[in-house]
Write a protein that holds these residues in place. Structure first.
Motif, PDB file in Angstrom:
ATOM      1  N   GLY A 153      33.024  -3.324  50.650  1.00 33.60           N
ATOM      2  CA  GLY A 153      32.764  -2.520  51.843  1.00 33.60           C
ATOM      3  C   GLY A 153      33.462  -3.027  53.092  1.00 33.60           C
ATOM      4  N   GLU A 154      34.241  -4.094  52.967  1.00 29.95           N
ATOM      5  CA  GLU A 154      35.009  -4.609  54.106  1.00 29.95           C
ATOM      6  C   GLU A 154      36.337  -5.148  53.594  1.00 29.95           C
ATOM      7  OE1 GLU A 154      36.156  -4.837  57.602  1.00 29.95           O
ATOM      8  OE2 GLU A 154      34.047  -4.265  57.370  1.00 29.95           O
ATOM      9  N   TYR A 155      37.366  -5.041  54.412  1.00 27.77           N
ATOM     10  CA  TYR A 155      38.705  -5.456  54.025  1.00 27.77           C
ATOM     11  C   TYR A 155      39.315  -6.333  55.113  1.00 27.77           C
ATOM     12  CZ  TYR A 155      38.149  -1.563  50.767  1.00 27.77           C
ATOM     13  OH  TYR A 155      37.667  -0.715  49.804  1.00 27.77           O
ATOM     14  N   LEU A 156      40.316  -7.089  54.720  1.00 31.80           N
ATOM     15  CA  LEU A 156      41.093  -7.891  55.666  1.00 31.80           C
ATOM     16  C   LEU A 156      42.570  -7.576  55.470  1.00 31.80           C
ATOM     17  CD1 LEU A 156      39.464 -11.444  55.593  1.00 31.80           C
ATOM     18  CD2 LEU A 156      39.524  -9.865  57.538  1.00 31.80           C
ATOM     19  N   GLU A 157      43.353  -7.808  56.504  1.00 35.11           N
ATOM     20  CA  GLU A 157      44.795  -7.628  56.380  1.00 35.11           C
ATOM     21  C   GLU A 157      45.513  -8.590  57.325  1.00 35.11           C
ATOM     22  OE1 GLU A 157      45.005  -3.783  59.452  1.00 35.11           O
ATOM     23  OE2 GLU A 157      45.632  -3.563  57.373  1.00 35.11           O
ATOM     24  N   ASN A 158      46.741  -8.929  56.923  1.00 33.50           N
ATOM     25  CA  ASN A 158      47.600  -9.806  57.725  1.00 33.50           C
ATOM     26  C   ASN A 158      46.937 -11.145  58.047  1.00 33.50           C
ATOM     27  OD1 ASN A 158      49.566  -7.727  57.844  1.00 33.50           O
ATOM     28  ND2 ASN A 158      48.579  -6.840  59.645  1.00 33.50           N
ATOM     29  N   VAL A 159      46.395 -11.777  57.003  1.00 25.58           N
ATOM     30  CA  VAL A 159      45.818 -13.111  57.181  1.00 25.58           C
ATOM     31  C   VAL A 159      46.577 -14.095  56.298  1.00 25.58           C
ATOM     32  CG1 VAL A 159      43.515 -12.319  57.821  1.00 25.58           C
ATOM     33  CG2 VAL A 159      44.061 -12.691  55.405  1.00 25.58           C
ATOM     34  N   PHE A 160      46.534 -15.348  56.686  1.00 22.35           N
ATOM     35  CA  PHE A 160      47.243 -16.393  55.956  1.00 22.35           C
ATOM     36  C   PHE A 160      46.305 -17.573  55.714  1.00 22.35           C
ATOM     37  CE2 PHE A 160      50.271 -14.007  58.504  1.00 22.35           C
ATOM     38  CZ  PHE A 160      51.248 -13.667  57.568  1.00 22.35           C
ATOM     39  N   GLU A 195      27.635   2.364  53.797  1.00 24.46           N
ATOM     40  CA  GLU A 195      28.118   3.241  54.867  1.00 24.46           C
ATOM     41  C   GLU A 195      27.179   3.259  56.074  1.00 24.46           C
ATOM     42  OE1 GLU A 195      25.910   5.713  51.769  1.00 24.46           O
ATOM     43  OE2 GLU A 195      27.367   4.059  51.849  1.00 24.46           O
ATOM     44  N   HIS A 196      25.932   2.811  55.897  1.00 23.38           N
ATOM     45  CA  HIS A 196      24.977   2.742  57.009  1.00 23.38           C
ATOM     46  C   HIS A 196      24.907   1.337  57.617  1.00 23.38           C
ATOM     47  CE1 HIS A 196      23.730   6.757  55.893  1.00 23.38           C
ATOM     48  NE2 HIS A 196      23.432   6.346  54.659  1.00 23.38           N
ATOM     49  N   ASN A 197      25.843   0.491  57.225  1.00 23.88           N
ATOM     50  CA  ASN A 197      25.940  -0.878  57.732  1.00 23.88           C
ATOM     51  C   ASN A 197      24.781  -1.757  57.269  1.00 23.88           C
ATOM     52  OD1 ASN A 197      27.910  -2.372  59.147  1.00 23.88           O
ATOM     53  ND2 ASN A 197      26.556  -2.609  60.900  1.00 23.88           N
ATOM     54  N   ASN A 198      24.215  -1.412  56.112  1.00 26.49           N
ATOM     55  CA  ASN A 198      23.195  -2.257  55.503  1.00 26.49           C
ATOM     56  C   ASN A 198      23.849  -3.264  54.569  1.00 26.49           C
ATOM     57  OD1 ASN A 198      20.674  -1.179  56.543  1.00 26.49           O
ATOM     58  ND2 ASN A 198      21.155   0.672  55.359  1.00 26.49           N
ATOM     59  N   LEU A 199      23.301  -4.475  54.548  1.00 29.38           N
ATOM     60  CA  LEU A 199      23.802  -5.507  53.650  1.00 29.38           C
ATOM     61  C   LEU A 199      22.994  -5.504  52.364  1.00 29.38           C
ATOM     62  CD1 LEU A 199      25.580  -8.002  53.036  1.00 29.38           C
ATOM     63  CD2 LEU A 199      23.836  -9.401  54.171  1.00 29.38           C
ATOM     64  N   LEU A 207      19.373  -8.510  39.767  1.00 21.58           N
ATOM     65  CA  LEU A 207      18.435  -8.111  40.819  1.00 21.58           C
ATOM     66  C   LEU A 207      19.198  -7.621  42.047  1.00 21.58           C
ATOM     67  CD1 LEU A 207      15.652  -7.928  42.154  1.00 21.58           C
ATOM     68  CD2 LEU A 207      15.833 -10.379  42.681  1.00 21.58           C
ATOM     69  N   HIS A 208      18.794  -6.434  42.540  1.00 19.30           N
ATOM     70  CA  HIS A 208      19.427  -5.827  43.702  1.00 19.30           C
ATOM     71  C   HIS A 208      18.496  -5.994  44.896  1.00 19.30           C
ATOM     72  CE1 HIS A 208      21.125  -1.928  45.737  1.00 19.30           C
ATOM     73  NE2 HIS A 208      21.478  -3.033  46.362  1.00 19.30           N
ATOM     74  N   ILE A 209      19.033  -6.577  45.988  1.00 18.34           N
ATOM     75  CA  ILE A 209      18.230  -6.810  47.194  1.00 18.34           C
ATOM     76  C   ILE A 209      18.919  -6.150  48.381  1.00 18.34           C
ATOM     77  CG2 ILE A 209      17.234  -8.550  48.736  1.00 18.34           C
ATOM     78  CD1 ILE A 209      17.391 -10.541  46.412  1.00 18.34           C
ATOM     79  N   VAL A 210      18.151  -5.279  49.079  1.00 15.52           N
ATOM     80  CA  VAL A 210      18.644  -4.678  50.310  1.00 15.52           C
ATOM     81  C   VAL A 210      18.132  -5.530  51.467  1.00 15.52           C
ATOM     82  CG1 VAL A 210      18.744  -2.615  51.744  1.00 15.52           C
ATOM     83  CG2 VAL A 210      18.553  -2.389  49.264  1.00 15.52           C
ATOM     84  N   VAL A 211      19.030  -6.219  52.137  1.00 18.27           N
ATOM     85  CA  VAL A 211      18.631  -7.109  53.234  1.00 18.27           C
ATOM     86  C   VAL A 211      18.325  -6.309  54.487  1.00 18.27           C
ATOM     87  CG1 VAL A 211      19.344  -9.044  54.688  1.00 18.27           C
ATOM     88  CG2 VAL A 211      20.004  -8.976  52.272  1.00 18.27           C
TER      89      VAL A 211
END
Length: 262
Positions: A153-160, A195-199, A207-211
Motif C-alpha cells: 500500500g506504499e511505494y518508494l522511488e529514487n532512493v539509494f 485505502e482508508h489509511n488504516n494499518l 492472524l489478521h489484525i486491524v490496528v
C-alpha cells in the motif's frame, strides 16, 4: 693547602663532566633501543595478537584490517580504533562499533547490527529493505529472505542504499513497530496500509489484525503488545482482531463440524 683544594675542585669538575657524558650515553642508548623496539613491533610483517568481534558475523578480519589501513599478518598494535569505529558507523550494515584492547593481546570489537524492519517495493519492481530508523539497507529485485515483512500500500522511488526515507506513512509504520518488541515484529508476515489509511498486520500464523488509523498506530503499540502476549499465553484459535474500538474486537476461528458417515 690551596693547591690541594684546587686539585680537588678540578677532580670534581672532571667527574661531573664524565657523569654528564655517561648519562647522555645511557639516554641515547635507551632511546635507540626504544626506537628499535617500537619499529619492530609496528612492522607490518610482525604478527601479534588476535581480533575478536561480537554482535555480528558479517565483519571479517580482512575487512577490519582494511578499515585500519593494515594488511596481514594481524598486528593489533597497528590497528586504529578511531578509523575502525568510523568505518563501522559509515557501513550501512551496522549502527555502531566500539573497539578496545584486552589482555592478553586481544583487539575486541563490539558491533551493533542494523536490523531490517520492512520491505517496501518501488515503481520498478525492486524491493527496498528499511531498518527501524528509516535507513535504506538494500535494494534488490526480489525479497531475498524472510527477515522482515513486506509493506503493502506504499511505494518508494529514487532512493539509494544509505539514504534515510522521509516518507511520512512509512515513518509512521516504523514508529509503531519501534513500540513493539523484536519478537513481536519478527512474527509479522505483512503490513498493509489500506485505502482508508488504516494499518493492517498479518502474522505468520495467519492472524489478521486491524490496528487502525495510521497516524494513531504508535499510540496503540502497548495495546498491541498486551494482545500479542495474551495470545501467546492462551491456546486460542483467533482469526481476526480489530483494534479500532476502545475494546478490541476478537473473532475466533470457526472450525467446521465433522459430519459422520453411516
Amino acid at each position: 693547602m690551596e693547591q690541594s683544594f684546587r686539585n680537588e675542585l678540578r677532580k670534581r669538575r672532571k667527574n661531573r663532566r664524565w657523569r654528564k657524558i655517561r648519562n647522555m650515553f645511557i639516554f641515547f642508548l635507551i632511546a635507540g633501543a626504544t626506537w628499535q623496539t617500537w619499529s619492530y613491533v609496528h612492522d607490518p610483517d610482525f604478527a601479534f595478537g588476535s581480533i575478536q568481534v561480537s554482535g555480528t558475523r558479517k565483519l571479517s578480519n580482512d575487512e577490519i584490517l582494511q578499515m585500519s589501513g593494515c594488511r596481514r599478518p594481524i598486528n593489533i598494535i597497528n590497528l586504529s580504533t578511531s578509523k575502525i569505529e568510523k568505518a563501522i558507523r559509515n557501513d550501512v550494515r551496522f549502527i555502531s562499533g566500539k573497539c578496545r584492547y584486552e589482555w592478553p593481546g586481544v583487539f575486541h570489537i563490539t558491533v551493533i547490527e542494523r536490523s531490517p524492519a520492512i520491505y517496501v517495493s518501488d515503481n520498478y519492481g525492486s524491493y527496498i529493505k528499511i531498518d527501524y530508523e528509516g535507513v535504506i539497507m538494500s535494494v534488490t529485485k526480489g525479497v531475498p529472505d524472510g527477515t522482515a515483512p513486506i509493506l503493502v500500500g506504499e511505494y518508494l522511488e529514487n532512493v539509494f542504499v544509505g539514504d534515510i526515507t522521509n516518507n511520512p506513512r512509512i515513518l509512521a509504520v516504523l514508529k509503531f513497530m519501534n513500540g513493539l518488541t523484536f519478537d513481536a515484529c519478527h512474527q509479522f508476515s505483512e503490513a498493509k496500509i489500506d485505502e482508508h489509511n488504516n494499518l493492517h498486520i498479518t502474522l505468520k500464523t495467519g492472524l489478521h489484525i486491524v490496528v487502525g488509523i495510521l497516524s494513531d498506530a504508535a499510540d496503540k503499540a502497548s495495546t498491541f503488545m498486551t494482545i500479542f502476549n495474551e495470545l501467546g499465553n492462551k491456546s486460542l484459535d483467533v482469526e481476526f482482531i480489530d483494534m479500532r474500538f476502545s475494546k478490541p474486537y476478537i473473532r475466533l476461528r470457526q472450525n467446521p463440524k465433522k459430519v459422520s458417515k453411516n
